[in-house]
Design a protein around this motif. Structure first.
Motif, PDB file in Angstrom:
ATOM      1  N   GLN A   1      42.160  43.467  23.020  1.00 13.24           N
ATOM      2  CA  GLN A   1      42.808  44.612  23.665  1.00 13.24           C
ATOM      3  C   GLN A   1      43.341  44.195  25.030  1.00 13.24           C
ATOM      4  O   GLN A   1      42.596  43.964  25.975  1.00 13.24           O
ATOM      5  CB  GLN A   1      41.826  45.766  23.830  1.00 13.24           C
ATOM      6  CG  GLN A   1      41.514  46.474  22.523  1.00 13.24           C
ATOM      7  CD  GLN A   1      40.596  47.645  22.726  1.00 13.24           C
ATOM      8  OE1 GLN A   1      40.333  48.038  23.861  1.00 13.24           O
ATOM      9  NE2 GLN A   1      40.098  48.197  21.635  1.00 13.24           N
ATOM     10  N   THR A   2      44.671  44.148  25.110  1.00 11.22           N
ATOM     11  CA  THR A   2      45.292  43.690  26.345  1.00 11.22           C
ATOM     12  C   THR A   2      44.840  44.506  27.541  1.00 11.22           C
ATOM     13  O   THR A   2      44.520  43.967  28.598  1.00 11.22           O
ATOM     14  CB  THR A   2      46.820  43.789  26.207  1.00 11.22           C
ATOM     15  OG1 THR A   2      47.223  43.059  25.056  1.00 11.22           O
ATOM     16  CG2 THR A   2      47.490  43.214  27.425  1.00 11.22           C
ATOM     17  N   LEU A   3      44.797  45.808  27.338  1.00 16.58           N
ATOM     18  CA  LEU A   3      44.471  46.682  28.455  1.00 16.58           C
ATOM     19  C   LEU A   3      43.049  46.442  28.942  1.00 16.58           C
ATOM     20  O   LEU A   3      42.769  46.404  30.145  1.00 16.58           O
ATOM     21  CB  LEU A   3      44.648  48.137  28.016  1.00 16.58           C
ATOM     22  CG  LEU A   3      45.074  49.106  29.096  1.00 16.58           C
ATOM     23  CD1 LEU A   3      46.255  48.569  29.853  1.00 16.58           C
ATOM     24  CD2 LEU A   3      45.409  50.437  28.475  1.00 16.58           C
TER      25      LEU A   3
ATOM     26  N   THR B   1      43.102  52.500  19.956  1.00 14.34           N
ATOM     27  CA  THR B   1      43.416  51.307  19.184  1.00 14.34           C
ATOM     28  C   THR B   1      44.268  51.704  17.986  1.00 14.34           C
ATOM     29  O   THR B   1      44.487  52.875  17.718  1.00 14.34           O
ATOM     30  CB  THR B   1      42.140  50.621  18.698  1.00 14.34           C
ATOM     31  OG1 THR B   1      41.360  51.559  17.988  1.00 14.34           O
ATOM     32  CG2 THR B   1      41.360  50.100  19.868  1.00 14.34           C
TER      33      THR B   1
ATOM     34  N   LEU C   1      48.937  52.416  22.827  1.00 10.81           N
ATOM     35  CA  LEU C   1      47.863  51.578  22.292  1.00 10.81           C
ATOM     36  C   LEU C   1      47.125  50.835  23.405  1.00 10.81           C
ATOM     37  O   LEU C   1      47.720  50.463  24.416  1.00 10.81           O
ATOM     38  CB  LEU C   1      48.452  50.572  21.304  1.00 10.81           C
ATOM     39  CG  LEU C   1      49.243  51.190  20.162  1.00 10.81           C
ATOM     40  CD1 LEU C   1      49.738  50.101  19.219  1.00 10.81           C
ATOM     41  CD2 LEU C   1      48.390  52.196  19.422  1.00 10.81           C
ATOM     42  N   LYS C   2      45.837  50.643  23.177  1.00 11.99           N
ATOM     43  CA  LYS C   2      45.062  49.871  24.150  1.00 11.99           C
ATOM     44  C   LYS C   2      45.546  48.436  24.198  1.00 11.99           C
ATOM     45  O   LYS C   2      45.319  47.733  25.167  1.00 11.99           O
ATOM     46  CB  LYS C   2      43.579  49.907  23.766  1.00 11.99           C
ATOM     47  CG  LYS C   2      42.906  51.250  24.060  1.00 11.99           C
ATOM     48  CD  LYS C   2      41.415  51.153  23.859  1.00 11.99           C
ATOM     49  CE  LYS C   2      40.756  52.475  24.224  1.00 11.99           C
ATOM     50  NZ  LYS C   2      39.292  52.425  24.037  1.00 11.99           N
ATOM     51  N   ASP C   3      46.178  48.024  23.128  1.00 10.67           N
ATOM     52  CA  ASP C   3      46.711  46.672  23.085  1.00 10.67           C
ATOM     53  C   ASP C   3      48.121  46.663  23.657  1.00 10.67           C
ATOM     54  O   ASP C   3      49.096  46.429  22.962  1.00 10.67           O
ATOM     55  CB  ASP C   3      46.704  46.173  21.645  1.00 10.67           C
ATOM     56  CG  ASP C   3      47.257  44.769  21.538  1.00 10.67           C
ATOM     57  OD1 ASP C   3      47.387  44.122  22.592  1.00 10.67           O
ATOM     58  OD2 ASP C   3      47.550  44.343  20.421  1.00 10.67           O
ATOM     59  N   SER C   4      48.238  46.962  24.957  1.00 14.06           N
ATOM     60  CA  SER C   4      49.561  46.949  25.577  1.00 14.06           C
ATOM     61  C   SER C   4      49.404  46.580  27.045  1.00 14.06           C
ATOM     62  O   SER C   4      48.306  46.578  27.588  1.00 14.06           O
ATOM     63  CB  SER C   4      50.237  48.316  25.428  1.00 14.06           C
ATOM     64  OG  SER C   4      49.437  49.319  26.004  1.00 14.06           O
TER      65      SER C   4
END
Lengths: 218, 218
Positions: free
Chosen positions: A16-18, B89, B109-112
């Motif tokens: 998870q980047t954030l 997520t 998304l948390k992946d940003s």
DNA sequence: TCCGGCGCCGGGACATCCGCCCACGCCCGG
DNA sequence: CCGGGCGTGGGCGGATGTCCCGGCGCCGGA
């Protein structure tokens, strides 16, 4: 001036980047820690470690591609001077055993205070082992008589666990029998006893149980 | 000097303490954002909003107790001036529909990247709707003909999906028939057709498929 | 308008598969 | 030595999966 010990150099491995960015920001604000890199999956994590040789790796377990346990194992064998601190949620019940066996020096939860992470990192670099209290309690329960070592799986016998795993991978009784070189009837009995102990009645519910317990990947 | 628009006041609702802290640190480092509170679950989130009346709520979906969808619904109805930005997520495929229907103004998304979060917050306060590209693409796919609205589940028909869910919850064909007020034969036919489309042969594998797709909770 | 396709519903017949009950050795600890 | 847990099996009845069949309602294209 500072102490004789250098500031530990840390890398973060999490998909998870954030979360990575936030944690890095959090740790950089503490002068006792120095974040020297981030990676988004196990592969990149191993590669990063091979380049920067950090003192500590903060490792998530659930990741795409090479997962945390595999990455932990590779880093622990290839770069034994690098300590690994597993940093994950408390969902899959038994992953911490696999992680510790793979060479992790500690296991802390994402649901904890930032200060706890910092002190855990410091403890790990100084050679200690760190366990989240919830995890430690579970380990103690498994060691002391309160909860027999295996009692974690609701009293399932090793054979029953073995068969339950295969069931949860979608195998039929006959296939399991062939794989284990025993009679299909025997498999059925083990499965039946398993149902009894888990207080379930059904193959589907067995699959769900196994997924919950982390016995198999969905 | 600053612009005429006040700095948006933001609260974070997420059960992972570490993620909350890191994100807060991240956002506080940006002068365009002001973090005014955190909460660890839906209940606390609603209560916090009622006290501080923020401009934006960053809301996780998967939480213990009152989950993100429920909290979103309550906040959207009780405090309509507060915008809600779902931050989660990308596992459960269809939750974003429920979240948007519950009143969320965006879904990221948390992946940003951290910058993306900041600009999403600013966009939401200015009345825009924000969707992560992956989510937006999925929505577009569902609208345009490329991917029929349902085609995501490998061509399963709505009825088949409905029955698959019940199967994955451990129900027997007979129970499903009773629940849906149809014949058991019909259920068996639907199940059989489902196996065909998913290229599986087995009830257990159906459960695994459903868990993977997020149709049911393990 | 008609017609074909598709989703949904149900039945019959059959071959398995599954879960349950009972039983037999084996080993180990009291 | 013997009781109990564990692994192993057989037999039986019900559940499940498969392949047929037909019917109804709806929709979109010819």
């Amino acid at each position: 001036m500072n102490t004789v010990v250098a500031v530990p150099r840390v890398v973060i491995v999490d998909d998870q980047t954030l979360f990575r960015s936030g944690l890095a920001k959090l740790l950089e604000a503490d002068e006792r820690i120095c974040v020297v890199g981030q990676a988004a999956d196990g592969e990149a994590g191993v590669e990063l470690v091979s380049r920067v040789h950090p003192d500590v790796v903060l490792m998530d377990l659930k990741m795409p591609g090479l997962d945390g346990v595999g990455a932990t194992r590779r880093i622990a064998t290839e770069f034994p001077e690098t300590k690994i601190l597993v940093l994950t949620t408390f969902d899959a019940e038994n992953h911490f055993i696999q992680a510790l066996r793979a060479g992790a020096s500690g296991y802390v939860l994402k649901d904890s205070e930032p200060d706890a992470i910092v002190s855990s990192i410091l403890a790990v670099v100084s050679g200690e082992r760190v366990m989240a209290t919830a995890v430690a309690n579970r380990v103690l329960d498994m060691l002391t008589g309160t909860l027999a070592p295996k009692e974690f799986y609701d009293g399932l016998t090793p054979r029953e666990i073995e068969i339950l795993k295969l069931v949860a991978e979608g195998m039929a009784n006959k296939q399991i029998a062939y794989r284990l070189k025993i009679s299909e009837k025997t498999v059925r009995n083990h499965v039946s006893n398993t149902y009894d102990k888990l207080k379930i009645v059904d193959r589907s519910q067995a699959v769900l149980y196994a997924v919950r317990k982390g016995l198999v990947e969905p």
